[in-house]
Design an enzyme around this catalytic site. Structure first.
Site, short mmCIF file in Angstrom:
data_model
loop_
_atom_site.label_atom_id
_atom_site.label_comp_id
_atom_site.label_asym_id
_atom_site.label_seq_id
_atom_site.Cartn_x
_atom_site.Cartn_y
_atom_site.Cartn_z
N SER A 298 0.92 -1.35 -0.18
CA SER A 298 -0.04 -0.14 0.17
C SER A 298 0.77 1.37 -0.04
O SER A 298 0.14 2.47 0.03
CB SER A 298 -1.06 -0.04 1.44
OG SER A 298 -0.22 -0.16 2.36
N LYS B 170 5.13 3.51 0.83
CA LYS B 170 6.26 3.42 1.31
C LYS B 170 6.09 3.92 2.78
O LYS B 170 4.82 4.92 2.89
CB LYS B 170 7.44 4.30 0.44
CG LYS B 170 7.83 3.53 -0.49
CD LYS B 170 8.92 4.49 -1.26
CE LYS B 170 9.41 4.03 -2.50
NZ LYS B 170 10.63 4.66 -3.16
N VAL B 171 7.03 3.82 3.68
CA VAL B 171 6.81 4.50 5.03
C VAL B 171 7.97 4.95 5.33
O VAL B 171 9.05 4.47 5.21
CB VAL B 171 6.78 3.21 6.31
CG1 VAL B 171 6.29 3.82 7.51
CG2 VAL B 171 5.30 2.32 5.59
N LYS C 100 2.99 7.08 6.11
CA LYS C 100 2.69 6.11 4.75
C LYS C 100 2.43 6.92 3.83
O LYS C 100 1.27 7.56 4.20
CB LYS C 100 1.62 4.98 5.31
CG LYS C 100 1.33 4.09 4.39
CD LYS C 100 0.23 3.18 4.49
CE LYS C 100 0.51 2.23 5.68
NZ LYS C 100 -0.51 1.35 5.76
N ASP D 182 -6.25 -9.02 8.81
CA ASP D 182 -4.95 -9.21 8.51
C ASP D 182 -4.01 -9.32 9.81
O ASP D 182 -2.82 -8.47 9.73
CB ASP D 182 -4.36 -8.00 7.44
CG ASP D 182 -3.07 -8.44 6.80
OD1 ASP D 182 -3.08 -9.64 6.86
OD2 ASP D 182 -2.47 -7.73 6.24
#
Length: 973
Positions: free
Chosen positions: A687, A689-690, A704, A817
């Protein structure tokens, strides 16, 4: 409170004016007060109004003669609140209360004894806590008491031996302690005694239970029973169910069981019984199900079983030997035959299934030989055939190809040969097809297009030939495909990129050729890719670096050329092998590590700062230096010009950012944007990059980043479908929607979100110790810093976070999840649950369109049925417990992806706890407590969802362990 009193006063004035019997008016008032005292999110009590007679209200039944309420049934109504003993006991003629399968909480007060006319009380599957009420036995005519699946704790009180007319007592699945009390034998009116799944102290079955001569059901599964079955149980002549699984009972199965002629269900699995089955089994003329698996039983299966109307025979994991009685094939009722892991020899009985409505035949790990009977599915009901690890020979019967009821086919590790029937390839309902380690030939049939529910396709070590058909791309539920060590040829079909659920692709040691398909980034759940020992050519696609969960990559012994994609540096690869290809150029810097010292052998054109590679020397001649210099100067001027134009454009057209705070902030959007530098990247996933961003106020946050433009460009170029952008937006919206509402110390805090026309940012609190998954499994693993108190604190923290989501949020949430990579750790190793991109509001069990979650953590029923409820989270949490205590990954890549639950159970059974626990964990002082937590993990991963405890129950069990052994200085609060 004042408002409620006012409403009650008005209600009383209104009721007193009605031309009905006064006692009924009082009952209506009491019931309406009950409605006001509970939460009713689904408006089940909407008919409980002043304009409707109470006898017409939902769940109410009245005595037609007395015009009085005698029954209240609101089972599975989703109501919540404290149990209103004082209110309901005002109903003088109330004989039955059923509030099962709700969220009734608190303690069960002693006021319940005021319901003097009760015959039936069912409060099962709620959230009741505390001790059992001492005075329940003071209800003189109570016949039915069901308190199953709550959180009652403490010992069963001695007053429970004083019931005068009780016929059924069920205390199953609570937290009751002490030994099973002898005084329960005083309730001689009992016909059902159910105490299963409670943490009683180890002890024998009280011999006095033989005095309960009216018993028809005796269930003592998982009660810490030890010793032998007392002979006094032979007096229970009315017994129909004798269920005592998962204990430590020993000795031989006593002969008195053969005199219990009414027993229909004899379940003694998972104990330590030894010796042979007792002589005289044919005397149990009513026996329908015989389950004695996982003991130490020996000898042959007696022919006399054939004289019984058996429906289910479960004898796995003992030491039975010899041939199976041929007469079993004549059993007219047999629907399940489970003989797994014994030493049976010879052929299967002829005509097995011809006269029996077989549904499951589980006979793996024996020494059977000969052909598989063609009659197994003659009644059209066969759902599972598990016959792996035998010596069966011949071809798969064609009749299995037309058996429409099949769901699971496991025929691996035999001597079968020939073509696989087309109907097997394309079976519309089969979810698992295992044919490995045989001598099958022919090709993978194009009829496989019809296998819409296929999740696992295991074909390795056979003689399959031909190409992989394009139709493979229609298997949208395929999670695992292993076709290694065959003779498959041709190129990988592009349609394989349609397999969005694919997590494991292993086709090594075949004759595959051509290039790797473009667009491999669509396989976002791929965690293992092995295409070694083929004839693949061309370049390694750059997009492979975007497979965020990939941790095993082997492309060795092919003819791949060109440079190694720099994107591989972004992956957290547990194993990488690109040896013996034709790769060239410089090795990306982040791959020049000792862990990859043998990953690039046999590529003479490759250079890099790694001991196994040649050093990259600058061979540019002096006559070309001026050209390079000129190009460099031109490039610098071009970059400067571009930057100036960009800044000028940006000044005229500044990006507009919208900041939405969820807490009081000490920073603004500009500080966040300035920190989005590639040097600050600390992770990347499906979902986005951090980044780690340090703020001027001294705080640190994690950001994020989701970029819409990049997705848009890929859509326009045809590299991804529009659905990818929708999915990305959906994940962002779900995370914001969830985390902006919930507050809990063990759920990561979302400070704010920032949005623009082309980018979205989520700003979280920063977790200095990263994720639990990295701490346990990364190349820089620091598992040794996780001593037992820290691991216990992590387990409790995650459990409390999930309990909050499941039980305290209105409406409740399912995370979907839960995994170690989504559990972040702060500086004090406090666990914080993160990544709510696929979380859903829970509104009862329902289907979803796709499986969410990660390989190894997905509950078995979720993967195949797409049925979602909180039990899916509980299974994933159980995997995290096992992962934390064993130090192993959820799926073992070194052993054909063996499931962690299966490995743990098998190793515990064969070798004991010392071979299961993480060697980095010093458990010498805490072994007893660690084993209790391990047992909780195994309960959470039970294959049957109904057997998994609720998260509220899990928290209670963990807290009880804490009270017993955690010292104050451990600082775990």
């Amino acid at each position: 409170m004042a408002l409620v009193l006012l409403l009650l006063l008005l209600l009383l004035c209104f009721v007193l004016t009605l031309p009905t019997n006064f006692s009924l008016n009082q009952e209506g008032l009491s019931l309406y007060q009950f409605k006001l005292s509970v939460q009713d999110p689904h408006s089940v009590l909407s008919s409980w109004s002043l304009h409707n007679h109470p006898c017409n209200w939902t769940g109410i039944k009245c005595d037609p003669q007395k015009i009085s309420v005698h029954s209240l049934n609101l089972s599975n109504a989703n109501i919540a609140g404290l149990f209103p003993s004082s209110i309901l006991c005002r109903l003088a003629n109330l004989t039955s209360i059923d509030l099962s399968q709700n969220s009734i909480c608190g303690t069960l007060s002693s006021e319940i004894s005021l319901c003097q006319n009760l015959l039936h009380l069912d409060l099962s599957q709620n959230l009741l806590t505390g001790p059992l009420p001492l005075n329940l036995s003071q209800i003189p005519n109570l016949r039915y008491l069901n308190l199953t699946a709550n959180n009652f704790s403490g010992q069963i009180p001695p007053t429970f031996g004083h019931f005068q007319k009780l016929e059924k007592l069920s205390l199953k699945n609570n937290l009751l302690s002490g030994k099973i009390p002898t005084f329960l034998a005083n309730i001689t009116t009992l016909n059902a005694l159910i105490l299963s799944i409670n943490p009683f102290l180890p002890g024998p079955i009280p011999p006095a239970f033989g005095n309960l001569t009216n018993l028809e059901t005796l269930q003592l599964t998982q009660c810490n029973l030890i010793g032998k079955l007392p002979n006094s149980l032979g007096k229970l002549k009315k017994l129909e169910k004798l269920i005592m699984m998962h204990n430590n009972l020993n000795g031989s199965i006593p002969s008195f069981v053969t005199k219990l002629t009414r027993v229909r269900w004899l379940w003694l699995s998972n104990n330590s019984f030894s010796g042979k089955l007792p002589h005289g089994m044919s005397n149990i003329t009513a026996l329908r199900e015989l389950h004695v698996s996982k003991n130490n039983l020996t000898g042959t299966v007696p022919d006399e079983l054939c004289r019984l109307p058996l429906e289910s025979i479960k004898l796995p994991e003992n030491d039975f030997e010899g041939e199976l009685p041929q007469c079993i094939a004549n059993s007219p009722n047999l629907y399940e035959l489970s003989l797994f892991r014994n030493r049976f020899t010879g052929n299967l009985p002829k005509n097995l299934g011809k006269f029996s409505p077989l549904r499951r035949v589980i006979i793996g790990v024996n020494e059977f030989q000969g052909e598989i009977p063609a009659t197994l599915c003659d009644h059209g009901e066969l759902e599972e055939l598990s016959a792996s690890r035998n010596s069966f020979s011949g071809e798969i019967p064609a009749t299995l190809g037309t058996c429409q009821s099949l769901r699971v086919v496991r025929l691996g590790f035999n001597r079968l040969y020939g073509d696989v029937p087309a109907g097997i390839w394309g079976h519309p309902h089969v979810s698992v097809l295992e044919l490995q380690e045989n001598s099958f030939s022919g090709s993978i049939s194009r009829t496989i297009a019809g296998a819409g529910k296929l999740s696992e396709l295991i074909l390795w070590n056979n003689k399959f030939t031909g190409t992989i058909p394009d139709e493979i791309g229609r298997l949208r539920n395929l999670v695992k495909f292993n076709g290694s060590n065959n003779k498959l040829s041709g190129s990988l079909p592009n349609s394989i990129l349609n397999l969005g659920q694919l997590a494991w692709l292993d086709l090594h040691s075949n004759n595959l050729s051509g290039e790797l398909p473009k667009g491999i980034q669509s396989l976002q759940k791929l965690s293992s890719l092995n295409l070694a020992h083929n004839e693949l050519r061309g370049q390694i696609p750059d997009e492979i670096g975007s497979l965020s969960v990939l941790n095993f990559l082997d492309l060795s012994y092919n003819q791949l050329s060109g440079k190694i994609p720099t994107g591989l540096q972004n992956l957290k690869l547990h194993e990488l092998n690109l040896s013996y290809n034709q790769l060239s150029g410089q090795l990306p810097l982040q791959l020049a590590k000792d862990i990859y010292s043998t990953s690039f052998l046999g590529n003479p054109g490759l250079c890099g700062d790694l001991r196994s590679l040649r050093y990259c020397r600058d061979k540019t001649s002096s006559k070309h230096i001026w050209l390079i210099g000129a190009i460099s100067v031109f490039a610098i001027l071009f970059v400067l010009t571009s930057v100036m134009l960009f800044l000028k454009y940006r000044k005229k057209n500044p990006t507009k950012w919208t900041l939405t705070p969820f807490h009081k902030l000490g920073f603004n959007a500009s500080e966040i944007l300035e920190g989005l530098d590639e040097d600050n990247v600390i992770g990347s996933g499906s979902s986005g990059k951090v980044y780690k961003v340090e703020l001027t106020n001294g705080e640190t946050v994690a950001v994020k980043r989701l970029i819409r433009n990049e997705v848009k460009k890929e859509i326009e170029s045809g590299e991804v479908e529009n659905g990818d952008e929708v999915l990305q937006d959906s994940a962002f919206d779900a995370e914001v929607e969830t985390l902006s509402k919930i507050r809990h110390k063990n759920i990561v805090r979302l400070w704010c979100c920032c949005t623009s026309s082309d980018c979205k940012l989520l700003v979280y609190e920063y977790m200095p110790n990263g994720s639990l998954g990295d701490l346990l499994h990364s190349r820089n693993s620091r598992a040794e810093v996780l001593d037992w108190p820290k691991r216990y604190k992590i387990v409790v923290g995650v459990a409390e976070a999930l309990a909050y989501l499941h039980h305290d949020c209105v409406p409740p949430f399912i995370h979907r999840d839960v995994k170690s990579n989504n559990i972040l750790l702060d500086v004090d190793f406090v666990a914080k649950l993160a990544d709510f991109g696929v979380a859903k509001i829970f509104e009862g069990t329902k289907s979803v369109s796709v499986v969410a979650g990660s390989l190894g953590y997905i509950a078995p029923e979720y993967a195949y049925t797409l049925r979602v409820n909180e039990k899916s989270d509980i299974y994933s949490f159980g995997i995290v417990i096992l992962e934390l205590l064993t130090g192993k990954r959820p799926v073992d890549h070194e052993n054909e992806g063996e499931n962690l639950v299966k490995w743990a159970c098998k190793t515990l059974d064969q070798k004991g706890e010392d071979h299961v626990l993480d060697p980095n964990l010093d458990y010498s002082c805490f072994k007893q407590e660690i084993c209790k937590v391990l047992n909780i993990g195994l309960r959470c991963t039970d294959s049957l969802p109904i057997n998994r405890p609720s998260m509220a129950t899990v928290v209670k069990m963990l807290q009880e362990i804490k009270h017993k052994f955690i010292s104050p200085e451990s600082n775990l609060n």
